[in-house]
Design an enzyme around this catalytic site. Structure first.
Site, PDB file in Angstrom:
ATOM      1  N   LYS A   1     -22.865 -53.994 -45.703  1.00  0.00           N
ATOM      2  CA  LYS A   1     -21.577 -53.856 -44.974  1.00  0.00           C
ATOM      3  C   LYS A   1     -21.558 -52.550 -44.190  1.00  0.00           C
ATOM      4  CE  LYS A   1     -18.193 -57.319 -46.555  1.00  0.00           C
ATOM      5  NZ  LYS A   1     -16.795 -57.488 -46.996  1.00  0.00           N
TER       6      LYS A   1
ATOM      7  N   ASP B   1     -11.969 -58.246 -42.350  1.00  0.00           N
ATOM      8  CA  ASP B   1     -11.366 -58.492 -43.920  1.00  0.00           C
ATOM      9  C   ASP B   1      -9.940 -58.084 -43.924  1.00  0.00           C
ATOM     10  OD1 ASP B   1     -13.643 -59.212 -45.148  1.00  0.00           O
ATOM     11  OD2 ASP B   1     -14.155 -57.188 -45.467  1.00  0.00           O
TER      12      ASP B   1
END
Ligand code: ATR
Length: 279
Positions: free
Chosen positions: A65, A102
């Site tokens: 990520k 997220d």
């Protein structure tokens, strides 16, 4: 045919294909969504050749990520603030762009499952100081004026996160977490504790007000020991699966041109893939 994928190492456990393939079928889209197991040392080359691999975009999971954020030509505000990207896409010129959905996923699910969470909220307690905590803190800070406490076993990691979001986050000693719950109307576990195969989160909810919302980002099992304990004393609970489903929405819309819906049927479809004790 538009094709996207999830890139991880390992990637076998990822539920993203289940979600995106469900929507592709539901909306009758001529598209595909694959899993790509890519080693950290190969990630930059893979992403650099995303189009050659046949993809218009990708989800990115552990441990890529942070690298994904740095490889993109542009990144949205959330990805920059969270320091990581989970959604990538190529533009018409072949340039790579990054987003982090997220925080969006966590907050959208919280709003959907416990719409009252911010009403008269005095303080919130976030447990954990990893990447998930950073996303949750980013989302929370934008959504509420309430005080935000952060407790983590390793205090230095909590201090580092609090510094990033200064002055909104106040670090609480891990040992003081139980006592600090007295003024909290929201408790969020962002640690991996409670996950199948891991120890349960060690917390005493006695001081927590009974109307406080208790959220867990762990979704396997769906009902973590924390959520079971919270529900038992009457606290409203929010499980981690909703975050997973909602974080997928912006990527799907970006790649396939339809904003998909998170429905009970999609949820049931993903629940069926979790370990038996989750259902
Ligand atoms: P992620 O980036 O997915 O959030 P991570 O960086 O590995 O994952 O963070 C996991 C979190 O769980 C951390 O906050 C970790 O605490 P430390 O920073 O002290 O390592 C927390 N955690 C893991 N095992 C724990 C345990 N046994 N007790 C308390 N906290 C724990």
């Amino acid at each position: 045919m538009a094709k996207a994928c999830v890139i991880g190492w390992p990637v076998e456990h990822s539920r993203s294909p289940l979600i995106h393939r469900y929507w592709l079928a539901q909306y009758g889209i001529d598209g595909a969504y694959d899993k790509e197991a890519v080693r950290p040392e190969d990630f930059a080359a893979f992403v650099g050749a995303l189009a050659e691999h046949g993809y218009i975009g990708a989800n990115v999971t552990l441990p890529h990520k942070e690298a994904a954020l740095h490889l993109a030509r542009t990144a949205d505000e959330a990805a920059i603030a969270i320091g990581a990207a989970n959604t990538l896409w190529l533009d018409a010129d072949g340039h790579l762009h990054a987003s982090n959905t997220d925080a969006y996923g966590f907050m959208t699910n919280l709003d959907a499952e416990a719409p009252q969470w911010n009403e008269g909220l005095g303080a919130a307690m976030v447990l954990g100081a990893g990447g998930a905590a950073r996303a949750v803190l980013y989302g929370l800070i934008k959504a509420t004026e309430a005080k935000i406490f952060l407790a983590n076993r390793t205090r230095a990691r909590a201090e580092a996160l609090a510094h990033l979001f200064r002055p909104r986050v106040e670090v609480v000693d891990w040992e003081a977490r139980n006592a600090a719950l007295g003024t909290c109307g929201l408790l969020i576990n962002t640690t991996s504790l409670g996950m199948t195969g891991q120890a349960p989160l060690d917390i005493d909810l006695t001081a927590l007000p009974q109307d406080a919302v208790v959220a867990d980002i762990v979704y396997n099992p769906l009902l973590t020991p924390l959520l079971v304990a919270a529900a038992k004393r009457g606290n409203p609970t929010v499980d981690g699966l909703g975050m997973l489903l909602h974080q997928a929405v912006p990527g799907f819309e970006r790649w396939f041109g339809v904003r998909p819906e998170v429905t009970p049927a999609l949820r049931a479809h993903v629940v069926a893939s979790l370990s038996p004790e989750a259902a």
